[in-house]
Enzyme design. Structure first.
Site, short mmCIF file in Angstrom:
data_model
loop_
_atom_site.label_atom_id
_atom_site.label_comp_id
_atom_site.label_asym_id
_atom_site.label_seq_id
_atom_site.Cartn_x
_atom_site.Cartn_y
_atom_site.Cartn_z
N GLU A 99 -10.96 -0.49 -1.61
CA GLU A 99 -10.90 0.69 -0.77
C GLU A 99 -11.69 1.85 -1.38
O GLU A 99 -11.58 2.12 -2.59
CB GLU A 99 -9.45 1.13 -0.55
CG GLU A 99 -8.67 0.21 0.38
CD GLU A 99 -7.44 0.89 0.95
OE1 GLU A 99 -7.60 1.98 1.54
OE2 GLU A 99 -6.34 0.33 0.80
N ARG A 100 -12.45 2.49 -0.55
CA ARG A 100 -13.18 3.69 -0.94
C ARG A 100 -12.19 4.75 -1.43
O ARG A 100 -11.29 5.16 -0.71
CB ARG A 100 -13.96 4.21 0.27
CG ARG A 100 -14.75 5.48 0.05
CD ARG A 100 -15.34 6.00 1.35
NE ARG A 100 -14.34 6.33 2.34
CZ ARG A 100 -14.58 7.04 3.44
NH1 ARG A 100 -15.80 7.45 3.71
NH2 ARG A 100 -13.62 7.30 4.30
N HIS A 113 -16.41 0.54 7.10
CA HIS A 113 -16.04 -0.75 6.52
C HIS A 113 -17.25 -1.67 6.50
O HIS A 113 -18.04 -1.72 7.45
CB HIS A 113 -14.92 -1.42 7.33
CG HIS A 113 -13.63 -0.69 7.23
ND1 HIS A 113 -12.70 -0.94 6.24
CD2 HIS A 113 -13.11 0.31 7.99
CE1 HIS A 113 -11.67 -0.12 6.40
NE2 HIS A 113 -11.89 0.64 7.45
N CYS A 132 -4.86 -2.91 3.44
CA CYS A 132 -5.65 -1.86 4.09
C CYS A 132 -5.61 -2.11 5.59
O CYS A 132 -6.15 -3.10 6.08
CB CYS A 132 -7.08 -1.87 3.58
SG CYS A 132 -8.16 -0.66 4.40
N THR A 157 -6.83 -0.25 8.27
CA THR A 157 -8.09 -0.12 9.00
C THR A 157 -9.03 -1.27 8.64
O THR A 157 -9.80 -1.75 9.46
CB THR A 157 -8.78 1.23 8.68
OG1 THR A 157 -8.92 1.38 7.27
CG2 THR A 157 -7.97 2.39 9.25
N GLY A 158 -8.93 -1.73 7.38
CA GLY A 158 -9.76 -2.86 6.95
C GLY A 158 -9.39 -4.14 7.68
O GLY A 158 -10.28 -4.94 8.03
N ASN A 212 -15.51 1.19 2.47
CA ASN A 212 -14.49 0.21 2.15
C ASN A 212 -15.14 -1.17 2.30
O ASN A 212 -16.01 -1.35 3.16
CB ASN A 212 -13.31 0.30 3.12
CG ASN A 212 -12.67 1.68 3.12
OD1 ASN A 212 -11.88 2.02 2.26
ND2 ASN A 212 -13.03 2.50 4.11
N CYS A 244 -6.07 6.28 7.58
CA CYS A 244 -5.55 5.16 6.80
C CYS A 244 -4.56 4.41 7.67
O CYS A 244 -3.57 5.00 8.13
CB CYS A 244 -4.88 5.67 5.53
SG CYS A 244 -4.07 4.37 4.58
N GLY A 245 -4.82 3.12 7.90
CA GLY A 245 -3.98 2.33 8.81
C GLY A 245 -2.57 2.12 8.30
O GLY A 245 -1.58 2.37 9.00
N ASN A 255 0.89 -1.16 0.00
CA ASN A 255 0.00 0.00 0.00
C ASN A 255 0.93 1.22 0.00
O ASN A 255 1.59 1.49 1.01
CB ASN A 255 -0.87 -0.04 1.25
CG ASN A 255 -2.17 0.71 1.15
OD1 ASN A 255 -2.85 0.87 2.14
ND2 ASN A 255 -2.56 1.18 -0.02
#
Length: 281
Positions: free
Chosen positions: A215-216, A166, A224, A226-227, A197, A75-76, A13
């Site tokens: 991802e949105r 999410h 991702c 946070t995902g 997402n 964003c994680g 990412n």
């Protein structure tokens, strides 16, 4: 206008990092971010991240533009890259150094574990449907394994916010999902007023899951953060996985711990610099 930048990646990412500490707002526009993120005519990246001055008691602030110019709350993988970028700017090599970072999703605290990995206190997951937000009706205001019609198929979905929305669904084979077709239909589904997402989760065993994500604002990405956090929360809520779980993404693995002690989610994974340069706008 010439800007200096650094390219960082976390599990593939990838982000363009800009030292924005001299100004309270991003020094480029969302339209310029779209051009910079173009992988053929620009630098190439999933987004542009700005290190801005801190607010109140925080060390720094984080803003991010996705590759489509939209601005997510957080964003994680990006915040791990930002923490590493800040440490490099400060020439800091201190192990266990943490930063208080203000984001649009609130205070986030990443900690440098070593030269390669960062652990981030991602805060408590939000399960209230109106706060995610989604108009899906759930039990006691939570959406857990609720049916959702997408592309002439009924999916059982669970919604979680990790500062951004999410939608998680469990599948037998994550590789078989046609992300490029189904992802946009989830993202723009009318039950998600701020888009969403979407994570497709294959449970290998209780402490190991595989995840693919749409991802949105960015589309298909290799990871991702946070995902991954939201997916473990959803897995626990659906009795599919343990609170301490490895999440395998196309770009590599993250370690996620939804603590039973303080209800906070902790994410550990890599972040590294790819290259530095200058870009003419």
């Amino acid at each position: 206008m010439v800007i200096e930048f650094s390219k960082y990646q976390g599990l593939g990412n990838d982000f363009i990092l800009i030292d924005n500490r001299h100004a309270a707002e991003p020094i480029i526009t969302p339209e310029q971010a779209i051009a910079i993120c173009d992988r053929h005519f620009g630098i190439g990246g999933d987004g542009v991240i700005f290190a801005l001055p801190g607010k109140a008691s925080t060390d720094y602030s984080m803003r991010i533009y996705n590759s489509d110019g939209s601005e997510p709350e957080m964003c994680g993988n990006g915040i791990r890259c930002l923490a590493k970028f800040i440490a490099d700017l400060e020439a800091n090599t201190e192990v266990n150094k943490s930063y208080q970072i203000d984001t649009l999703a609130g205070l986030i605290v990443p900690k440098l574990e070593n030269n390669a990995e960062v652990t981030v206190d991602m805060g408590e997951p939000e399960l209230s449907a109106p706060k995610i937000p989604t108009t899906l009706a759930g039990i006691e205001g939570k959406v857990i394994a609720q049916p959702l019609e997408v592309a002439d198929r009924t999916w059982l979905v669970t919604t979680v916010s990790m500062g951004n929305p999410h939608c998680i669904t469990f599948v037998e084979d994550s590789v078989a999902i046609a992300l490029e077709q189904i992802g946009p239909l989830f993202e723009h589904h009318p039950v998600f007023p701020q888009r969403t997402n979407t994570e497709f989760i294959e449970v290998v065993k209780p402490d190991y899951i595989k995840m693919r994500v749409w991802e949105r604002g960015a589309g298909i990405t290799l990871a991702c953060g946070t995902g991954a956090c939201a997916s473990v929360v959803a897995g626990v809520l659906n009795n599919q996985c343990d609170r301490l779980c490895t999440v395998e993404l196309p770009g590599g693995c993250l370690q996620i711990n939804w603590s039973a002690t303080d209800n906070r989610v902790y994410m550990t994974g890599p972040a590294s610099e790819v290259f530095r340069g200058q870009y003419s706008l």
